[in-house]
Design a protein around this motif. Structure first.
Motif, PDB file in Angstrom:
ATOM      1  N   ALA A 199      44.498  -4.285  16.771  1.00 29.75           N
ATOM      2  CA  ALA A 199      43.193  -3.947  16.201  1.00 29.75           C
ATOM      3  C   ALA A 199      42.720  -4.952  15.163  1.00 29.75           C
ATOM      4  CB  ALA A 199      43.249  -2.557  15.577  1.00 29.75           C
ATOM      5  N   GLY A 200      43.578  -5.913  14.790  1.00 31.37           N
ATOM      6  CA  GLY A 200      43.207  -6.870  13.767  1.00 31.37           C
ATOM      7  C   GLY A 200      43.284  -6.316  12.368  1.00 31.37           C
ATOM      8  N   ARG A 201      43.946  -5.162  12.216  1.00 34.85           N
ATOM      9  CA  ARG A 201      44.144  -4.619  10.870  1.00 34.85           C
ATOM     10  C   ARG A 201      45.276  -5.325  10.142  1.00 34.85           C
ATOM     11  NH1 ARG A 201      43.029   0.200  13.882  1.00 34.85           N
ATOM     12  NH2 ARG A 201      45.261   0.543  14.255  1.00 34.85           N
ATOM     13  N   SER A 202      46.175  -5.933  10.898  1.00 36.02           N
ATOM     14  CA  SER A 202      47.275  -6.684  10.306  1.00 36.02           C
ATOM     15  C   SER A 202      47.604  -7.886  11.184  1.00 36.02           C
ATOM     16  CB  SER A 202      48.507  -5.792  10.123  1.00 36.02           C
ATOM     17  OG  SER A 202      49.011  -5.362  11.379  1.00 36.02           O
ATOM     18  N   ILE A 255      38.671 -11.647   9.826  1.00 31.62           N
ATOM     19  CA  ILE A 255      39.763 -11.233  10.714  1.00 31.62           C
ATOM     20  C   ILE A 255      39.518  -9.813  11.211  1.00 31.62           C
ATOM     21  CG2 ILE A 255      42.243 -10.860  10.895  1.00 31.62           C
ATOM     22  CD1 ILE A 255      41.290 -13.810  10.523  1.00 31.62           C
ATOM     23  N   HIS A 256      39.094  -8.943  10.322  1.00 30.14           N
ATOM     24  CA  HIS A 256      38.794  -7.573  10.729  1.00 30.14           C
ATOM     25  C   HIS A 256      37.614  -7.534  11.712  1.00 30.14           C
ATOM     26  CE1 HIS A 256      41.776  -6.144   8.062  1.00 30.14           C
ATOM     27  NE2 HIS A 256      41.077  -6.198   6.946  1.00 30.14           N
ATOM     28  N   GLN A 257      36.617  -8.391  11.496  1.00 31.67           N
ATOM     29  CA  GLN A 257      35.497  -8.474  12.446  1.00 31.67           C
ATOM     30  C   GLN A 257      35.982  -8.940  13.820  1.00 31.67           C
ATOM     31  OE1 GLN A 257      32.807 -10.796   9.462  1.00 31.67           O
ATOM     32  NE2 GLN A 257      31.423  -9.949  10.996  1.00 31.67           N
ATOM     33  N   MET A 258      36.875  -9.904  13.829  1.00 30.08           N
ATOM     34  CA  MET A 258      37.449 -10.366  15.094  1.00 30.08           C
ATOM     35  C   MET A 258      38.213  -9.241  15.780  1.00 30.08           C
ATOM     36  SD  MET A 258      38.649 -14.123  13.694  1.00 30.08           S
ATOM     37  CE  MET A 258      39.796 -14.432  15.049  1.00 30.08           C
ATOM     38  N   GLY A 259      38.880  -8.420  14.972  1.00 35.74           N
ATOM     39  CA  GLY A 259      39.562  -7.263  15.532  1.00 35.74           C
ATOM     40  C   GLY A 259      38.594  -6.271  16.140  1.00 35.74           C
ATOM     41  N   ASP A 260      37.490  -6.040  15.451  1.00 34.97           N
ATOM     42  CA  ASP A 260      36.476  -5.116  15.972  1.00 34.97           C
ATOM     43  C   ASP A 260      35.880  -5.638  17.279  1.00 34.97           C
ATOM     44  OD1 ASP A 260      36.862  -3.511  13.769  1.00 34.97           O
ATOM     45  OD2 ASP A 260      35.153  -4.309  12.653  1.00 34.97           O
ATOM     46  N   HIS A 288      39.932 -23.342   0.478  1.00 38.43           N
ATOM     47  CA  HIS A 288      41.188 -22.923   1.117  1.00 38.43           C
ATOM     48  C   HIS A 288      41.261 -21.394   1.187  1.00 38.43           C
ATOM     49  CE1 HIS A 288      43.567 -26.901   0.635  1.00 38.43           C
ATOM     50  NE2 HIS A 288      42.275 -27.142   0.454  1.00 38.43           N
ATOM     51  N   HIS A 289      40.140 -20.812   1.580  1.00 38.05           N
ATOM     52  CA  HIS A 289      39.995 -19.351   1.584  1.00 38.05           C
ATOM     53  C   HIS A 289      40.334 -18.772   2.946  1.00 38.05           C
ATOM     54  CE1 HIS A 289      38.331 -15.361   0.974  1.00 38.05           C
ATOM     55  NE2 HIS A 289      37.480 -15.548   1.967  1.00 38.05           N
ATOM     56  N   PHE A 290      41.228 -17.787   2.964  1.00 39.37           N
ATOM     57  CA  PHE A 290      41.563 -17.086   4.195  1.00 39.37           C
ATOM     58  C   PHE A 290      40.675 -15.842   4.291  1.00 39.37           C
ATOM     59  CE2 PHE A 290      44.238 -14.099   6.701  1.00 39.37           C
ATOM     60  CZ  PHE A 290      44.316 -14.851   7.865  1.00 39.37           C
ATOM     61  N   PRO A 291      39.723 -15.806   5.240  1.00 41.37           N
ATOM     62  CA  PRO A 291      38.695 -14.754   5.263  1.00 41.37           C
ATOM     63  C   PRO A 291      39.166 -13.465   5.950  1.00 41.37           C
ATOM     64  CG  PRO A 291      38.261 -16.348   6.987  1.00 41.37           C
ATOM     65  CD  PRO A 291      39.500 -16.830   6.289  1.00 41.37           C
ATOM     66  N   VAL A 292      39.763 -12.592   5.186  1.00 39.55           N
ATOM     67  CA  VAL A 292      40.310 -11.356   5.748  1.00 39.55           C
ATOM     68  C   VAL A 292      39.215 -10.518   6.402  1.00 39.55           C
ATOM     69  CG1 VAL A 292      41.432  -9.162   5.166  1.00 39.55           C
ATOM     70  CG2 VAL A 292      42.278 -11.305   4.189  1.00 39.55           C
ATOM     71  N   ASP A 293      38.040 -10.464   5.784  1.00 40.14           N
ATOM     72  CA  ASP A 293      36.952  -9.676   6.370  1.00 40.14           C
ATOM     73  C   ASP A 293      36.595 -10.190   7.765  1.00 40.14           C
ATOM     74  OD1 ASP A 293      36.844  -8.111   4.132  1.00 40.14           O
ATOM     75  OD2 ASP A 293      35.104  -9.120   3.246  1.00 40.14           O
ATOM     76  N   PHE A 325      29.263 -15.108  18.290  1.00 35.27           N
ATOM     77  CA  PHE A 325      29.977 -14.636  17.094  1.00 35.27           C
ATOM     78  C   PHE A 325      30.373 -15.811  16.209  1.00 35.27           C
ATOM     79  CE2 PHE A 325      34.096 -13.870  15.054  1.00 35.27           C
ATOM     80  CZ  PHE A 325      33.801 -12.772  14.254  1.00 35.27           C
ATOM     81  N   ALA A 326      30.935 -16.849  16.807  1.00 31.75           N
ATOM     82  CA  ALA A 326      31.411 -17.990  16.032  1.00 31.75           C
ATOM     83  C   ALA A 326      30.254 -18.695  15.322  1.00 31.75           C
ATOM     84  CB  ALA A 326      32.159 -18.969  16.940  1.00 31.75           C
ATOM     85  N   GLU A 327      29.149 -18.857  16.014  1.00 29.87           N
ATOM     86  CA  GLU A 327      28.015 -19.556  15.411  1.00 29.87           C
ATOM     87  C   GLU A 327      27.319 -18.706  14.360  1.00 29.87           C
ATOM     88  OE1 GLU A 327      25.669 -20.720  18.770  1.00 29.87           O
ATOM     89  OE2 GLU A 327      26.874 -22.528  19.148  1.00 29.87           O
ATOM     90  N   GLY A 328      27.373 -17.383  14.536  1.00 25.03           N
ATOM     91  CA  GLY A 328      26.693 -16.510  13.586  1.00 25.03           C
ATOM     92  C   GLY A 328      27.535 -16.121  12.390  1.00 25.03           C
ATOM     93  N   GLU A 329      28.832 -15.892  12.597  1.00 26.43           N
ATOM     94  CA  GLU A 329      29.687 -15.353  11.540  1.00 26.43           C
ATOM     95  C   GLU A 329      30.633 -16.374  10.914  1.00 26.43           C
ATOM     96  OE1 GLU A 329      29.113 -12.382  10.475  1.00 26.43           O
ATOM     97  OE2 GLU A 329      27.680 -11.940  12.076  1.00 26.43           O
ATOM     98  N   ILE A 330      30.889 -17.480  11.591  1.00 21.72           N
ATOM     99  CA  ILE A 330      31.833 -18.472  11.068  1.00 21.72           C
ATOM    100  C   ILE A 330      31.116 -19.728  10.601  1.00 21.72           C
ATOM    101  CG2 ILE A 330      33.836 -19.912  11.605  1.00 21.72           C
ATOM    102  CD1 ILE A 330      34.630 -17.830  13.713  1.00 21.72           C
ATOM    103  N   SER A 331      30.256 -20.278  11.445  1.00 24.37           N
ATOM    104  CA  SER A 331      29.630 -21.561  11.155  1.00 24.37           C
ATOM    105  C   SER A 331      28.931 -21.635   9.796  1.00 24.37           C
ATOM    106  CB  SER A 331      28.644 -21.922  12.274  1.00 24.37           C
ATOM    107  OG  SER A 331      28.112 -23.205  12.076  1.00 24.37           O
ATOM    108  N   PRO A 332      28.173 -20.592   9.378  1.00 22.10           N
ATOM    109  CA  PRO A 332      27.471 -20.709   8.095  1.00 22.10           C
ATOM    110  C   PRO A 332      28.406 -20.776   6.881  1.00 22.10           C
ATOM    111  CG  PRO A 332      26.502 -18.990   9.466  1.00 22.10           C
ATOM    112  CD  PRO A 332      27.805 -19.353  10.088  1.00 22.10           C
ATOM    113  N   HIS A 333      29.645 -20.326   7.011  1.00 27.86           N
ATOM    114  CA  HIS A 333      30.545 -20.200   5.866  1.00 27.86           C
ATOM    115  C   HIS A 333      31.724 -21.160   5.882  1.00 27.86           C
ATOM    116  CE1 HIS A 333      28.342 -16.446   5.383  1.00 27.86           C
ATOM    117  NE2 HIS A 333      28.736 -16.071   6.584  1.00 27.86           N
ATOM    118  N   VAL A 334      31.958 -21.791   7.019  1.00 25.27           N
ATOM    119  CA  VAL A 334      33.234 -22.465   7.216  1.00 25.27           C
ATOM    120  C   VAL A 334      33.441 -23.647   6.273  1.00 25.27           C
ATOM    121  CG1 VAL A 334      32.404 -23.972   9.069  1.00 25.27           C
ATOM    122  CG2 VAL A 334      34.800 -23.324   8.992  1.00 25.27           C
TER     123      VAL A 334
END
Length: 388
Positions: free
Chosen positions: A116-119, A42-47, A35-40, A19-28
């Protein structure tokens, strides 16, 4: 006490790494620059169930162990420290106080969305003039009828002002003990409470992606049933929470060391000077070998402490193990980023390479969840020394 990870833990590690290499590494890198806080995310981490690892199934969690949380934090931190600390603070400082000290009604009210990572939830302890020194705390909460009225401010609070932050658990003075010392209690303040404000975010040296704000409370009123745990026991509750948090920070530091090691092994095998890879030169190879030692030693200390937590070993033994793990790994992580930057040479000074971000992110590990100096005091006390 065994700290050998089970096959289940290793399988879980692989899933988080993927997950980290596929969803975080390309964008980090871009998130860090912006200085972007990636809410989307966070929801994926919740899922994926990361926020509910230690929560019971009846509240939407996995009913898992503390070691699993450390594995997840390590693997996220291996790619980016900001995302790792977001998970660490969300669970260790946001969810766990409510899970540990909350009433059934409080758990049912606040935990499902957090799990659930909704909040997200924050943990309001530090002030400009007080951290470990509870007697210097100035934030106050007075009981007015059936409401607490909170006034004061907090500093350096993670997950406290994002668009999905739902509440802050605040340590506040609620009176005075018979011995004349401040009575400290924990009170839950929802994010939409009038009089409560998350001030503009800090311009930080590192952790650019994480959400960190100063907080102010100006006659912020919450119902009396927002008291978390026993009145007057808030500081003891926070200290217990910090013991767990120190092990989680150690896991984050291990992730950073491993990230540096991985990057250096790749780079030293590709970069050539005088016709050979730099990894063939002892001066470089020995430095990378030192990184491997730091990663292995830090991982052993961290998961030994996590195993103690899962086995129910508490008291002085766990406190000592938590402080030792936190002290060693945080200082080793700072050393690791210095070594990695040196291995990369001039490129290590360029933001296009992750070691530059790691270098900026590392220093806070020696400060948050109790400074290195505090850890040395605690370790010395655990040895029976009369340290003031």
């Amino acid at each position: 006490m065994s700290f050998q990870l089970s096959d289940e833990h290793e399988t879980f590690r692989r899933s988080v790494r993927e997950f980290a290499e596929g969803e975080i590494s390309p964008h980090v890198a871009q998130w860090d620059r912006d200085h972007h806080f990636p809410v989307d995310l966070i929801h994926q981490m919740g899922d994926l169930g990361l926020f509910g690892l230690t929560a019971p199934e009846e509240l939407g969690g996995a009913g898992g162990d503390f070691t699993s949380l450390c594995v997840a934090i390590e693997e996220l931190g291996r790619v980016d420290q900001s995302i790792g600390i977001t998970l660490e603070a969300a669970v260790g400082l946001g969810i766990n106080p409510i899970l540990t000290f909350g009433t059934t009604e409080q758990k049912e009210r606040w935990l499902p969305d957090l799990v659930a990572g909704r909040s997200l939830a924050g943990f309001g302890l530090t002030e400009s003039g007080s951290g470990s020194d509870a007697s210097a705390m100035r934030t106050k909460a007075e009981l007015d009828g059936d409401e607490w009225v909170v006034n004061g401010s907090k500093e350096f609070i993670t997950n406290s002002g994002s668009e999905i932050t739902s509440l802050i658990t605040v340590a506040a003075r609620t009176g005075q003990t018979e011995r004349g010392r401040p009575e400290i209690s924990a009170i839950v303040v929802p994010a939409n409470t009038p009089g409560f404000a998350a001030e503009p975010p800090y311009d930080k040296l590192g952790w650019h992606i994480s959400d960190t704000h100063p907080l102010t409370f100006d006659d912020a009123r919450v119902p009396a049933d927002h008291l978390l745990g026993e009145r007057g026991r808030g500081y003891a509750q926070f200290l217990a929470t910090l013991d767990d948090g120190r092990v989680a920070i150690a896991a984050l530091a291990v992730g950073l060391i491993q990230g540096c090691l991985d990057a250096c092994v790749r780079y030293a095998g590709e970069r050539t000077t005088f016709g050979v890879p730099i990894g063939a030169k002892q001066g470089v190879a020995f430095q990378i070998a030192d990184l491997a030692v730091k990663a292995q030693a830090g991982r052993a200390l961290t998961y030994q402490a996590a195993a103690m937590k899962d086995a129910g070993v508490g008291g002085k033994a766990f406190k000592q193990a938590a402080s030792i793990a936190k002290l060693y790994t945080s200082e080793a992580a700072v050393d690791a980023t210095r070594i990695a930057t040196q291995v990369f040479g001039g490129y290590g000074f360029m933001e296009e390479y992750p070691v530059a971000r790691f270098y900026r992110d590392a220093k806070i590990l020696e400060i948050g969840e109790g400074t290195s100096e505090v850890q040395r005091i605690l370790i010395a006390r655990g040895l029976g020394l009369p340290v003031e």
